[in-house]
Design a protein around this motif. Sequence first.
Motif, PDB file in Angstrom:
ATOM      1  N   TYR A  96      13.295 -27.187 -12.469  1.00  0.00           N
ATOM      2  CA  TYR A  96      14.269 -28.216 -12.817  1.00  0.00           C
ATOM      3  C   TYR A  96      15.074 -28.665 -11.589  1.00  0.00           C
ATOM      4  N   CYS A  97      15.710 -27.725 -10.879  1.00  0.00           N
ATOM      5  CA  CYS A  97      16.500 -28.091  -9.709  1.00  0.00           C
ATOM      6  C   CYS A  97      16.509 -26.928  -8.725  1.00  0.00           C
ATOM      7  N   SER A  98      16.729 -27.254  -7.465  1.00  0.00           N
ATOM      8  CA  SER A  98      16.686 -26.245  -6.415  1.00  0.00           C
ATOM      9  C   SER A  98      18.003 -26.244  -5.644  1.00  0.00           C
ATOM     10  N   SER A  99      18.362 -25.073  -5.110  1.00  0.00           N
ATOM     11  CA  SER A  99      19.558 -24.993  -4.276  1.00  0.00           C
ATOM     12  C   SER A  99      19.277 -25.453  -2.848  1.00  0.00           C
ATOM     13  N   THR A 100      18.017 -25.699  -2.535  1.00  0.00           N
ATOM     14  CA  THR A 100      17.628 -26.239  -1.236  1.00  0.00           C
ATOM     15  C   THR A 100      16.831 -27.519  -1.458  1.00  0.00           C
ATOM     16  N   ASN A 101      16.078 -27.933  -0.428  1.00  0.00           N
ATOM     17  CA  ASN A 101      15.303 -29.161  -0.537  1.00  0.00           C
ATOM     18  C   ASN A 101      13.902 -28.948  -1.090  1.00  0.00           C
ATOM     19  N   GLY A 102      13.577 -27.728  -1.464  1.00  0.00           N
ATOM     20  CA  GLY A 102      12.226 -27.493  -1.953  1.00  0.00           C
ATOM     21  C   GLY A 102      12.147 -26.303  -2.878  1.00  0.00           C
ATOM     22  N   GLN A 103      10.929 -25.951  -3.228  1.00  0.00           N
ATOM     23  CA  GLN A 103      10.680 -24.825  -4.107  1.00  0.00           C
ATOM     24  C   GLN A 103      10.384 -23.575  -3.283  1.00  0.00           C
ATOM     25  N   GLY A 104      10.423 -22.442  -3.957  1.00  0.00           N
ATOM     26  CA  GLY A 104      10.134 -21.190  -3.273  1.00  0.00           C
ATOM     27  C   GLY A 104      11.201 -20.154  -3.555  1.00  0.00           C
ATOM     28  N   PHE A 105      11.396 -19.267  -2.606  1.00  0.00           N
ATOM     29  CA  PHE A 105      12.338 -18.162  -2.785  1.00  0.00           C
ATOM     30  C   PHE A 105      13.157 -17.973  -1.513  1.00  0.00           C
ATOM     31  N   LYS A 106      14.251 -17.228  -1.684  1.00  0.00           N
ATOM     32  CA  LYS A 106      15.035 -16.732  -0.562  1.00  0.00           C
ATOM     33  C   LYS A 106      15.095 -15.214  -0.666  1.00  0.00           C
ATOM     34  N   VAL A 107      15.144 -14.567   0.497  1.00  0.00           N
ATOM     35  CA  VAL A 107      15.210 -13.112   0.524  1.00  0.00           C
ATOM     36  C   VAL A 107      16.211 -12.681   1.580  1.00  0.00           C
ATOM     37  N   LEU A 108      16.852 -11.540   1.350  1.00  0.00           N
ATOM     38  CA  LEU A 108      17.816 -11.004   2.301  1.00  0.00           C
ATOM     39  C   LEU A 108      17.662  -9.493   2.376  1.00  0.00           C
ATOM     40  N   LEU A 109      17.639  -8.962   3.606  1.00  0.00           N
ATOM     41  CA  LEU A 109      17.599  -7.524   3.848  1.00  0.00           C
ATOM     42  C   LEU A 109      18.980  -7.093   4.326  1.00  0.00           C
ATOM     43  N   TYR A 110      19.505  -6.026   3.738  1.00  0.00           N
ATOM     44  CA  TYR A 110      20.867  -5.625   4.089  1.00  0.00           C
ATOM     45  C   TYR A 110      21.100  -4.166   3.710  1.00  0.00           C
ATOM     46  N   ASN A 111      22.294  -3.712   4.001  1.00  0.00           N
ATOM     47  CA  ASN A 111      22.713  -2.350   3.729  1.00  0.00           C
ATOM     48  C   ASN A 111      22.872  -2.127   2.223  1.00  0.00           C
ATOM     49  N   SER A 112      22.579  -0.921   1.754  1.00  0.00           N
ATOM     50  CA  SER A 112      22.629  -0.633   0.319  1.00  0.00           C
ATOM     51  C   SER A 112      24.031  -0.636  -0.259  1.00  0.00           C
ATOM     52  N   ILE A 113      25.072  -0.674   0.559  1.00  0.00           N
ATOM     53  CA  ILE A 113      26.445  -0.701   0.041  1.00  0.00           C
ATOM     54  C   ILE A 113      27.149  -2.012   0.363  1.00  0.00           C
ATOM     55  N   ASP A 114      26.398  -3.012   0.813  1.00  0.00           N
ATOM     56  CA  ASP A 114      26.982  -4.284   1.232  1.00  0.00           C
ATOM     57  C   ASP A 114      26.942  -5.325   0.124  1.00  0.00           C
ATOM     58  N   GLN A 115      27.854  -6.279   0.234  1.00  0.00           N
ATOM     59  CA  GLN A 115      27.849  -7.446  -0.640  1.00  0.00           C
ATOM     60  C   GLN A 115      26.893  -8.486  -0.048  1.00  0.00           C
ATOM     61  N   PRO A 116      25.786  -8.800  -0.738  1.00  0.00           N
ATOM     62  CA  PRO A 116      24.828  -9.766  -0.172  1.00  0.00           C
ATOM     63  C   PRO A 116      25.347 -11.195  -0.248  1.00  0.00           C
ATOM     64  N   ARG A 117      24.978 -11.979   0.773  1.00  0.00           N
ATOM     65  CA  ARG A 117      25.325 -13.410   0.804  1.00  0.00           C
ATOM     66  C   ARG A 117      24.047 -14.188   1.093  1.00  0.00           C
ATOM     67  N   LEU A 118      23.437 -14.681   0.050  1.00  0.00           N
ATOM     68  CA  LEU A 118      22.132 -15.332   0.171  1.00  0.00           C
ATOM     69  C   LEU A 118      22.229 -16.792   0.595  1.00  0.00           C
ATOM     70  N   LYS A 119      23.291 -17.471   0.204  1.00  0.00           N
ATOM     71  CA  LYS A 119      23.347 -18.923   0.388  1.00  0.00           C
ATOM     72  C   LYS A 119      23.222 -19.315   1.857  1.00  0.00           C
ATOM     73  N   GLU A 120      23.913 -18.602   2.730  1.00  0.00           N
ATOM     74  CA  GLU A 120      23.901 -18.951   4.143  1.00  0.00           C
ATOM     75  C   GLU A 120      22.971 -18.068   4.967  1.00  0.00           C
ATOM     76  N   SER A 121      22.651 -16.870   4.476  1.00  0.00           N
ATOM     77  CA  SER A 121      21.908 -15.899   5.290  1.00  0.00           C
ATOM     78  C   SER A 121      20.502 -15.627   4.795  1.00  0.00           C
ATOM     79  N   GLY A 122      20.129 -16.162   3.645  1.00  0.00           N
ATOM     80  CA  GLY A 122      18.815 -15.867   3.082  1.00  0.00           C
ATOM     81  C   GLY A 122      17.665 -16.418   3.916  1.00  0.00           C
ATOM     82  N   LEU A 123      16.564 -15.692   3.926  1.00  0.00           N
ATOM     83  CA  LEU A 123      15.353 -16.102   4.646  1.00  0.00           C
ATOM     84  C   LEU A 123      14.365 -16.742   3.665  1.00  0.00           C
ATOM     85  N   PRO A 124      13.686 -17.810   4.056  1.00  0.00           N
ATOM     86  CA  PRO A 124      12.817 -18.534   3.106  1.00  0.00           C
ATOM     87  C   PRO A 124      11.479 -17.831   2.888  1.00  0.00           C
ATOM     88  N   ILE A 125      10.956 -18.011   1.690  1.00  0.00           N
ATOM     89  CA  ILE A 125       9.607 -17.549   1.327  1.00  0.00           C
ATOM     90  C   ILE A 125       8.867 -18.743   0.748  1.00  0.00           C
TER      91      ILE A 125
END
Length: 522
Positions: free
Chosen positions: A260-289
């Motif tokens: 229906y709609c995307s948070s970016t200009n296309g389809q796919g996924f975002k992924v983020l690797l981080y510490n197990s006790i951290d608050q993840p921030r995908l919007k600015e730091s996510g890597l595309p798939i």
Amino acid sequence: MTLKERLVERLWKCFERKTKEFLRSTSLQGLKYVWDNDLPNWVQLFFAKVFVIVVCLAVNLAVNVFNKWQSTPVIIGISSTMTPIQDIPFPAITVCSMNKAKNSKVANFRPGTLEYAMLQKTCNQDFNFTDYKSLRPRSKSDTYAKFIVNVSHKCEELIVSCIFGQQSLPCTDLFREFFVDEGLCCVFNFLHPYYIYKHSASSIRDYTSSKGLTDIAVDWNPISGYPKHLPAGFYPRRGIGIGVANGLQIVLNGHTDDYYCSSTNGQGFKVLLYNSIDQPRLKESGLPIMLGHETNYRIVPNSYEAVPSIRSIDRRRRQCIFSDEQDQELLFYKYYTRRNCEAECDAMYFLRLCNCIPYHLPLIYRNATVCHVRHFDCLNRAELENVDGESTACKEHCLTSCHDVTYFPNPFAIPTMPFNQQGARVKNEYFRNFSTDFILKNLAIVNFYHDDNYFRSYVRSSYTGPTEYMSLTGGIMSLMFGFSVVFMSELFYFIFLRSLFEYIQLWCLARRNRVNILDANQ
């Protein structure tokens, strides 16, 4: 000559006599030539000038050493020992679909309805929410977070195949649903809410904290690491070994037909690797798939440690915070990290401006309101102001953790490989049930793995401690004019001890004379 003048003259002669005696016998180099009357005047003047110049130079160098000690109290070096990847968790991994809503769920929403307004916010569309300012949720369950859950793809639909350490496992045993700034996403190897949050609430941001997970949750933090006694199956899971076979492989289904709609200009996924006790921030730091591709992420861990001696240094000077410092406790998280601190700053910022906290930020106060449609207009304005640095004052106090673990993908790894039409279905058993067109359009493979069994940690230690400072300063002073602890003893003797002993002798002599006079008179 008056009595005062005679007294001043007497004191001056006494001072001159003691000064000459001190300079003739001192261990400082050069001073004995200054008051040696057997030498020519030009020799005495020469050594006097040399001594003054050397003292000024030594003081200047000593001040520079002191300023360096003050400005750079901590240095980051590399540990002399190697750390095995089994001593730290496999990174926490969050996967988010760029499709923010199922078309089958939202296609019938009509303009003017509450659901339509929430859909515009979910899709990041420009929309006027002014007409909804007086609107209240119909019930406690009628929240924006609940709306996102209802219209989003579930993790069991998005992550369709999981292999960890050469063992095929149900993805519901590895991933759970979790609220982040990109909506409802899927998280792997994240610490259990019991260990990471200070209190439980209906909107704890961990939507399915225990659903489907068969492993036992254990506590972990960068300072103390894992507990000594661990169950057979636990999470956060450790790293196993090197190579794709000993990592995590997941197959993702983008469901492009239900887009229906995307948070970016296309389809796919975002992924983020981080510490197990951290608050993840995908919007600015996510890597595309990308769909139709196999993506490899070689994990490069970075570990930061700190020697206990730097605790005595002010945190503004050492530029890091120990998680167990009592005056740095967070409101929502049990463990201090810079990302968790910044998340609480954002929560306080929105609470102050809009009297609510967005669904993905920590609920720092139990009775705080979670933002709903009536707050969206304020949230949009606050987000723009926040970009301009409105909340940076709070975040300036969010220093990095003295003990921390970070992960990032190796930049030298080949990021993506497109599926070829001949072999797309061969490498993974899950692909055998689908056509090549479906695979290229909807599916993606992602591999997370270590490329080395060991890594070196970074250690924060004192750049110039008291011992090093004394050594440097003492070396400068000794090199320039022979300054030493012996000289300090000489100075103390001539200024204090000798004068004290002379005073005592004079007092005893005067008393003895007084007694003798009294005896003679009797």
